[in-house]
Design an enzyme around this catalytic site. Structure first.
Site, PDB file in Angstrom:
ATOM      1  N   GLU A  55      12.420   6.195   0.167  1.00  0.00           N
ATOM      2  CA  GLU A  55      12.631   5.767   1.581  1.00  0.00           C
ATOM      3  C   GLU A  55      12.397   7.075   2.591  1.00  0.00           C
ATOM      4  OE1 GLU A  55      14.111   3.662   3.661  1.00  0.00           O
ATOM      5  OE2 GLU A  55      14.060   5.476   5.210  1.00  0.00           O
ATOM      6  N   CYS A  86       2.863   4.961   0.332  1.00  0.00           N
ATOM      7  CA  CYS A  86       3.874   4.002   1.257  1.00  0.00           C
ATOM      8  C   CYS A  86       4.677   5.221   1.779  1.00  0.00           C
ATOM      9  CB  CYS A  86       4.939   3.333   0.160  1.00  0.00           C
ATOM     10  SG  CYS A  86       5.794   1.879   0.944  1.00  0.00           S
ATOM     11  N   ARG A 115       6.764   1.737  10.327  1.00  0.00           N
ATOM     12  CA  ARG A 115       7.498   1.371   9.054  1.00  0.00           C
ATOM     13  C   ARG A 115       7.741  -0.200   8.720  1.00  0.00           C
ATOM     14  NH1 ARG A 115      12.613   4.635   9.445  1.00  0.00           N
ATOM     15  NH2 ARG A 115      12.782   4.258   7.358  1.00  0.00           N
ATOM     16  N   ARG A 142       8.189  -3.147   1.431  1.00  0.00           N
ATOM     17  CA  ARG A 142       8.571  -2.772   2.655  1.00  0.00           C
ATOM     18  C   ARG A 142       7.616  -1.602   3.133  1.00  0.00           C
ATOM     19  NH1 ARG A 142      12.886  -3.532  -0.120  1.00  0.00           N
ATOM     20  NH2 ARG A 142      13.305  -1.248  -1.007  1.00  0.00           N
ATOM     21  N   HIS A 177       1.815   0.556  -3.535  1.00  0.00           N
ATOM     22  CA  HIS A 177       2.241   1.254  -4.819  1.00  0.00           C
ATOM     23  C   HIS A 177       0.992   0.833  -5.784  1.00  0.00           C
ATOM     24  CE1 HIS A 177       6.284   2.790  -3.378  1.00  0.00           C
ATOM     25  NE2 HIS A 177       5.934   1.649  -2.778  1.00  0.00           N
ATOM     26  N   GLU A 179       1.147   2.859  -8.480  1.00  0.00           N
ATOM     27  CA  GLU A 179       1.833   3.459  -9.919  1.00  0.00           C
ATOM     28  C   GLU A 179       2.409   2.344 -10.596  1.00  0.00           C
ATOM     29  OE1 GLU A 179       2.652   4.028  -6.801  1.00  0.00           O
ATOM     30  OE2 GLU A 179       4.848   4.073  -6.627  1.00  0.00           O
TER      31      GLU A 179
HETATM   32  N1  GLN Z   1      10.147   1.064   3.871  1.00  0.00           N
HETATM   33  C1  GLN Z   1      10.085   2.515   3.497  1.00  0.00           C
HETATM   34  C2  GLN Z   1      10.323   3.686   4.464  1.00  0.00           C
HETATM   35  O1  GLN Z   1      10.162   3.514   5.627  1.00  0.00           O
HETATM   36  C3  GLN Z   1       8.868   2.857   2.664  1.00  0.00           C
HETATM   37  C4  GLN Z   1       8.841   1.760   1.350  1.00  0.00           C
HETATM   38  C5  GLN Z   1       8.165   2.553   0.147  1.00  0.00           C
HETATM   39  O2  GLN Z   1       7.921   3.683   0.197  1.00  0.00           O
HETATM   40  N2  GLN Z   1       8.175   1.684  -0.830  1.00  0.00           N
HETATM   41  O3  GLN Z   1      10.675   4.886   4.264  1.00  0.00           O
END
Ligand code: GLN
Length: 195
Positions: A55, A86, A115, A142, A177, A179
């Site tokens: 996050e 991400c 985001r 996300r 991702h 990983e």
């Molecule tokens: N939605 C997340 C964000 O805004 C990022 C999601 C993720 O790292 N898988 O931080």
């Protein structure tokens, strides 16, 4: 050459998977929480760095709390090879269209990111991507998208005509991702860029 030491920002999110993937590629993963993990009396303790997903507003808050954000920004700006995945991409970006209250980013990668850009469409999915560096099997969770970028930035992959991977000099940012699926392409590129 000695096995490369790769810092992994270890404050929140998908840290362990990056550590395991790097170890499988014969790198030495170095968890980074505070400035002393990054810099010692002889300078930088790592040869490259990975910023995991999670996050982004929480990671940003913890980077500030532990004081790691500033020295890390300086090291990346000075050329430390960097891979952000991400939330890590969001952290590297110059601009975030929709930051959480108080959320800031390093501004080392000349992109604007949005985001949670794929909404319900791709809340969480594994898929194959054709990238400029070859095929990759990755997970989207996300994910952000790159909505615009400056002249120093090269797009590396798109999904539904939206940019999901970019590179600028020693910095690579990807919205997904690798990983989580065991995809080694991006980590191998990071290690090769140091050779
Ligand atoms: N939605 C997340 C964000 O805004 C990022 C999601 C993720 O790292 N898988 O931080």
């Amino acid at each position: 050459m000695n096995r490369p030491r790769v810092g992994v920002v270890a404050l929140q999110g998908g840290v362990r998977e990056h550590i395991e993937l790097l170890a499988s590629l014969d790198a030495v993963p170095v968890p980074l929480k505070q400035p002393a993990d990054l810099t010692g009396p002889d300078g930088l303790r790592v040869d490259a760095v990975v910023l995991p997903g999670g996050e982004s507003s929480t990671i940003d808050r913890l980077l500030k709390l532990f004081g790691l954000g500033e020295p890390l920004t300086d090291a990346i700006r000075a050329g430390l090879p960097t891979l952000g995945t991400c939330a890590g991409l969001i952290q590297l970006a110059a601009h975030i269209t929709d930051p959480a209250p108080g959320q800031t980013s390093f501004g080392v990668l000349d992109v604007t990111v949005r985001r949670n850009a794929f909404g319900r469409q791709i809340d969480s999915a594994e898929m194959g991507l054709d990238t400029a560096w070859g095929p990759a099997w990755v997970a989207f969770i996300r994910a952000p998208e790159v909505v615009s970028y400056g002249p120093a930035v090269t797009p590396v992959a798109t999904l539904h005509d939206r940019i999901v991977a970019v590179t600028q000099g020693s910095i690579t940012g990807i919205a997904f991702h690798p990983e989580l699926t065991g995809e080694t392409l991006f980590h191998r590129r990071l290690l090769e860029s140091m050779a």
